[in-house]
Enzyme design. Structure first.
Site, PDB file in Angstrom:
ATOM      1  N   HIS A 272       0.808  -1.214   0.000  1.00  0.00           N
ATOM      2  CA  HIS A 272       0.000   0.000   0.000  1.00  0.00           C
ATOM      3  C   HIS A 272       0.845   1.270   0.000  1.00  0.00           C
ATOM      4  O   HIS A 272       1.966   1.287   0.525  1.00  0.00           O
ATOM      5  CB  HIS A 272      -0.892   0.025   1.248  1.00  0.00           C
TER       6      HIS A 272
ATOM      7  N   LYS B 283       6.139   6.067   7.694  1.00  0.00           N
ATOM      8  CA  LYS B 283       5.659   5.110   8.712  1.00  0.00           C
ATOM      9  C   LYS B 283       6.836   4.595   9.534  1.00  0.00           C
ATOM     10  O   LYS B 283       7.862   4.194   8.980  1.00  0.00           O
ATOM     11  CB  LYS B 283       4.952   3.918   8.039  1.00  0.00           C
TER      12      LYS B 283
ATOM     13  N   TYR C  86       2.051   1.203  14.276  1.00  0.00           N
ATOM     14  CA  TYR C  86       2.902   2.128  13.543  1.00  0.00           C
ATOM     15  C   TYR C  86       2.403   3.567  13.625  1.00  0.00           C
ATOM     16  O   TYR C  86       1.211   3.802  13.775  1.00  0.00           O
ATOM     17  CB  TYR C  86       3.066   1.703  12.084  1.00  0.00           C
TER      18      TYR C  86
ATOM     19  N   ASP D  67      -6.681  -6.165  -1.684  1.00  0.00           N
ATOM     20  CA  ASP D  67      -5.277  -6.544  -1.889  1.00  0.00           C
ATOM     21  C   ASP D  67      -5.126  -7.630  -2.928  1.00  0.00           C
ATOM     22  O   ASP D  67      -4.059  -7.812  -3.492  1.00  0.00           O
ATOM     23  CB  ASP D  67      -4.644  -6.974  -0.554  1.00  0.00           C
TER      24      ASP D  67
HETATM   25  C1  LIG Z   1      -5.170   2.109   6.994  1.00  0.00           C
HETATM   26  C2  LIG Z   1      -6.414   2.556   7.699  1.00  0.00           C
HETATM   27  C3  LIG Z   1      -7.586   1.828   7.629  1.00  0.00           C
HETATM   28  N1  LIG Z   1      -8.699   2.268   8.277  1.00  0.00           N
HETATM   29  C4  LIG Z   1      -9.917   1.460   8.201  1.00  0.00           C
HETATM   30  C5  LIG Z   1     -10.423   1.274   6.790  1.00  0.00           C
HETATM   31  C6  LIG Z   1     -11.040  -0.105   6.809  1.00  0.00           C
HETATM   32  O1  LIG Z   1     -12.390  -0.039   7.244  1.00  0.00           O
HETATM   33  C7  LIG Z   1     -10.227  -0.851   7.873  1.00  0.00           C
HETATM   34  C8  LIG Z   1      -9.180  -1.762   7.289  1.00  0.00           C
HETATM   35  O2  LIG Z   1      -8.466  -0.995   6.336  1.00  0.00           O
HETATM   36  P1  LIG Z   1      -7.399  -1.705   5.402  1.00  0.00           P
HETATM   37  O3  LIG Z   1      -7.925  -3.024   4.956  1.00  0.00           O
HETATM   38  O4  LIG Z   1      -6.954  -0.711   4.365  1.00  0.00           O
HETATM   39  O5  LIG Z   1      -6.214  -1.939   6.452  1.00  0.00           O
HETATM   40  P2  LIG Z   1      -4.757  -2.519   6.067  1.00  0.00           P
HETATM   41  O6  LIG Z   1      -4.839  -3.553   4.992  1.00  0.00           O
HETATM   42  O7  LIG Z   1      -4.124  -2.900   7.355  1.00  0.00           O
HETATM   43  O8  LIG Z   1      -3.996  -1.252   5.467  1.00  0.00           O
HETATM   44  C9  LIG Z   1      -2.733  -0.837   5.948  1.00  0.00           C
HETATM   45  O9  LIG Z   1      -1.838  -1.858   5.623  1.00  0.00           O
HETATM   46  C10 LIG Z   1      -0.574  -1.542   5.120  1.00  0.00           C
HETATM   47  C11 LIG Z   1       0.412  -2.575   5.549  1.00  0.00           C
HETATM   48  C12 LIG Z   1      -0.083  -0.183   5.321  1.00  0.00           C
HETATM   49  O10 LIG Z   1       1.121   0.090   5.336  1.00  0.00           O
HETATM   50  C13 LIG Z   1      -1.061   0.907   5.409  1.00  0.00           C
HETATM   51  O11 LIG Z   1      -0.849   1.633   6.603  1.00  0.00           O
HETATM   52  C14 LIG Z   1      -2.472   0.512   5.345  1.00  0.00           C
HETATM   53  O12 LIG Z   1      -2.826   0.499   3.980  1.00  0.00           O
HETATM   54  O13 LIG Z   1      -9.594   0.156   8.669  1.00  0.00           O
HETATM   55  C15 LIG Z   1      -8.711   3.421   9.027  1.00  0.00           C
HETATM   56  O14 LIG Z   1      -9.754   3.798   9.603  1.00  0.00           O
HETATM   57  N2  LIG Z   1      -7.560   4.160   9.113  1.00  0.00           N
HETATM   58  C16 LIG Z   1      -6.400   3.770   8.474  1.00  0.00           C
HETATM   59  O15 LIG Z   1      -5.376   4.468   8.596  1.00  0.00           O
END
Ligand SMILES: Cc1cn([C@H]2C[C@H](O)[C@@H](COP(=O)(O)OP(=O)(O)O[C@H]3O[C@H](C)C(=O)[C@H](O)[C@H]3O)O2)c(=O)[nH]c1=O
Length: 181
Positions: free
Chosen positions: A61, A70, A130, A166
């Site tokens: 991401h 980060k 993080y 993803d």
């Molecule tokens: C990233 C993020 C997500 N969310 C909410 C949005 C979705 O409802 C839920 C899961 O989101 P997401 O599937 O995008 O989460 P990750 O797959 O862990 O995403 C992160 O994973 C990789 C490894 C990264 O480096 C980034 O920080 C970020 O993209 O959390 C939020 O409310 N705030 C946030 O900052």
């Protein structure tokens, strides 16, 4: 704190000083002056915490117009953490660095704004925590497919658990072509 440069400009592997005794351990996971002294001086505006089970892969991401720096660490379990240079102007474009971050080695990775990031979990469960230098902007999110053959990332999991998002990111080459049109 021990600081290790990596092959990607500005990406650092950090080992905070750990104080162990018969009770357990203590470490300072962040201290602004100490981190400023090694060049991590952008202000952090958001802390994140995700928990994932074994085999989960989150990534790769980035945020397009508001890229986040980060400072990442694992407070429980272990992950294989990956940073990819997605800047086509960079001499290390398409290259990546990877490291195992865990609650045993206490390693942290500093990822300056502009890189793609992801990790996969190599323990039964992992708490990934993080600090970010800019706010989450879902409309600004971008991604690169974790299994992009040109990146040749040797993930320690063959069939990871992925979000639908993803599962469907573009290859880096396609992403760059799209962004440059
Ligand atoms: C990233 C993020 C997500 N969310 C909410 C949005 C979705 O409802 C839920 C899961 O989101 P997401 O599937 O995008 O989460 P990750 O797959 O862990 O995403 C992160 O994973 C990789 C490894 C990264 O480096 C980034 O920080 C970020 O993209 O959390 C939020 O409310 N705030 C946030 O900052």
């Amino acid at each position: 704190m021990k600081v290790q440069q990596t092959t990607l400009p500005g990406v650092l592997l950090l080992q905070p000083q750990t104080f162990g005794d018969e009770r357990g351990f203590f470490l300072e996971s962040f201290q602004s002056q100490r981190y400023r002294d090694i060049g991590i001086e952008l202000p952090f505006v958001q802390d994140n915490h995700s928990r994932s089970g074994r085999g989960v892969l989150r990534g790769l991401h980035f945020q397009r117009t508001r890229p986040q720096g980060k400072l990442v660490r694992v407070s429980r379990g272990s992950v294989f953490d990956v940073v990819v240079d997605i800047n086509p102007q960079s001499a290390t474009f398409g290259q990546h660095v990877a490291a195992t971050l865990s609650d045993e080695n206490h390693l942290q990775m500093w990822i300056p704004p502009g890189y793609a990031h992801g990790f996969c979990v190599t323990s039964d469960v992992a708490d990934f925590e993080y600090k970010c230098t800019d706010y989450y902007l879902p409309s600004d999110e971008g991604g690169v497919l974790w299994s992009d053959p040109e990146l040749a990332i040797e993930w320690p999991v063959a069939d990871p658990i992925l979000s639908d998002k993803d599962r469907n990111h573009p290859l880096l080459r396609a992403l760059i072509q799209t962004e440059n049109t």
